[in-house]
Design a protein around this motif. Structure first.
Motif, PDB file in Angstrom:
ATOM      1  N   GLN A   1       0.821  -1.218   0.000  1.00  0.00           N
ATOM      2  CA  GLN A   1       0.000   0.000   0.000  1.00  0.00           C
ATOM      3  C   GLN A   1       0.857   1.272   0.000  1.00  0.00           C
ATOM      4  O   GLN A   1       0.330   2.377   0.119  1.00  0.00           O
ATOM      5  CB  GLN A   1      -0.913   0.033   1.238  1.00  0.00           C
TER       6      GLN A   1
ATOM      7  N   GLY B   1      -0.231   4.059  -2.282  1.00  0.00           N
ATOM      8  CA  GLY B   1      -1.649   4.411  -2.278  1.00  0.00           C
ATOM      9  C   GLY B   1      -1.966   5.552  -1.331  1.00  0.00           C
ATOM     10  O   GLY B   1      -1.187   5.896  -0.436  1.00  0.00           O
ATOM     11  N   ARG B   2      -3.152   6.132  -1.534  1.00  0.00           N
ATOM     12  CA  ARG B   2      -3.602   7.225  -0.680  1.00  0.00           C
ATOM     13  C   ARG B   2      -4.133   6.682   0.641  1.00  0.00           C
ATOM     14  O   ARG B   2      -4.692   5.592   0.708  1.00  0.00           O
ATOM     15  CB  ARG B   2      -4.698   8.029  -1.372  1.00  0.00           C
TER      16      ARG B   2
ATOM     17  N   ASP C   1      -6.665   7.696   2.382  1.00  0.00           N
ATOM     18  CA  ASP C   1      -8.119   7.542   2.473  1.00  0.00           C
ATOM     19  C   ASP C   1      -8.634   6.314   1.734  1.00  0.00           C
ATOM     20  O   ASP C   1      -9.834   6.022   1.782  1.00  0.00           O
ATOM     21  CB  ASP C   1      -8.835   8.807   1.983  1.00  0.00           C
ATOM     22  N   LYS C   2      -7.754   5.584   1.087  1.00  0.00           N
ATOM     23  CA  LYS C   2      -8.143   4.335   0.432  1.00  0.00           C
ATOM     24  C   LYS C   2      -7.817   3.109   1.292  1.00  0.00           C
ATOM     25  O   LYS C   2      -8.122   1.987   0.894  1.00  0.00           O
ATOM     26  CB  LYS C   2      -7.439   4.205  -0.926  1.00  0.00           C
TER      27      LYS C   2
END
Length: 297
Positions: A120, A123-124, A126-127
């Motif tokens: 991850q 990744g952002r 909030d995801k």
């Protein structure tokens, strides 16, 4: 520690050696959060002396804070940040305090791998799922390679695999001589990861020891439950020597015992009994540690 006329902590006396993993347990309102906030330097006690890593936490310099990691129960930040970017920025605050003995911070890739967020990294925030977000909280607390780490309910929202990863990580930290103070409501978790358990009730420490020591010190009997084959009557017998009782039972009632169960007091049983008795003694005005422990002997 008092808030107005309300006494929250009443004479806590505590020493934690380097490298020990300590679990702080207690019901809501027992003073756990206040205790930890004083040790972290976020609150000034009303009276007494506090020394953490050789400094008064409330007046310690910034270099002292670089040696301490904190994992809060919840954390707010900008969800648009990418996981890797946030860790690298947070790690940058610790870089000026790096030494040969403690090369702060962790490598971002190594840290994210340790907490299970390597895939991850780009990744952002909030995801992330709730469990992944909790792993990120732990990574933020660890990024500066702290000598002392405060963990507030570290496995909240994690699935069994995530909980196991955090437990393994705490074990790794102990091997690195990192001192860890964990607050948790999970007795099984505390028993699994901690060298020492502290039970706080009524603003005082009412029990202190290893899980095995507390079980031995505070639990004097096991429960033997059996059912009579002919009548169906269930008998429950508490005995400090269940083996001798079982031998007597089976020799004197051959063929009559249909169901037989022996149950030793669990850590949860002991904890609940300590807290219940401590709260009762508090209302009676008794001395909490003495009353709570003696009542269980």
């Amino acid at each position: 520690m008092s808030y107005g006329d309300h006494l929250v902590l009443d004479g806590i006396d505590l020493e934690v050696p380097r490298g020990q993993v300590v679990a702080l347990l207690g019901p809501n309102g027992a003073g756990k959060t206040t205790t930890v906030e004083i040790l972290e330097g976020f609150r000034q006690p009303s009276a007494g002396q506090v020394t953490v890593l050789g400094e008064n936490p409330s007046t310690a310099p910034e270099s002292w804070r670089s040696r301490v990691g904190v994992v809060l129960q919840s954390w707010r930040d900008h969800g648009t940040w990418k996981v890797r970017d946030l860790i690298e920025v947070m790690g940058g605050y610790y870089a000026p305090y790096a030494t040969a003995a403690v090369p702060r911070p962790w490598s971002t890739d190594e840290l994210l791998t340790r907490v299970g967020l390597a895939t991850q990294a780009g990744g952002r925030i909030d995801k992330l799922s709730g469990g992944q977000r909790r792993r990120l909280d732990v990574a933020i607390g660890l990024v500066g390679r702290p000598e002392l780490l405060f963990l507030d309910e570290p496995t909240t929202g994690l699935d069994p695999a995530g909980r196991r990863d955090i437990h393994d990580l705490v074990a790794d930290l102990a091997d690195l001589r990192t001192t860890v103070l964990v607050t948790t409501h999970d007795l099984a978790e505390a028993e699994k990861i901690a060298d020492r358990l502290l039970i706080l009730a009524g603003g005082r420490i009412v029990a202190d020891g290893t899980p095995d020591a507390l079980r031995h010190q505070l639990s004097r009997s096991s429960e033997v439950r059996w059912r009579d084959r002919a009548t169906g009557q269930v008998t429950v017998h508490a005995d400090a020597d269940p083996t001798a009782y079982l031998a007597h039972l089976l020799s004197t009632r051959p063929g009559e015992v249909e169901v037989l169960e022996v149950r030793a007091a669990s850590l949860e049983d002991i904890y609940l009994d300590i807290v219940r008795r401590s709260e009762t003694d508090e209302h009676d005005g008794a001395d909490l540690p003495t009353a709570a422990l003696e009542a269980l002997r």
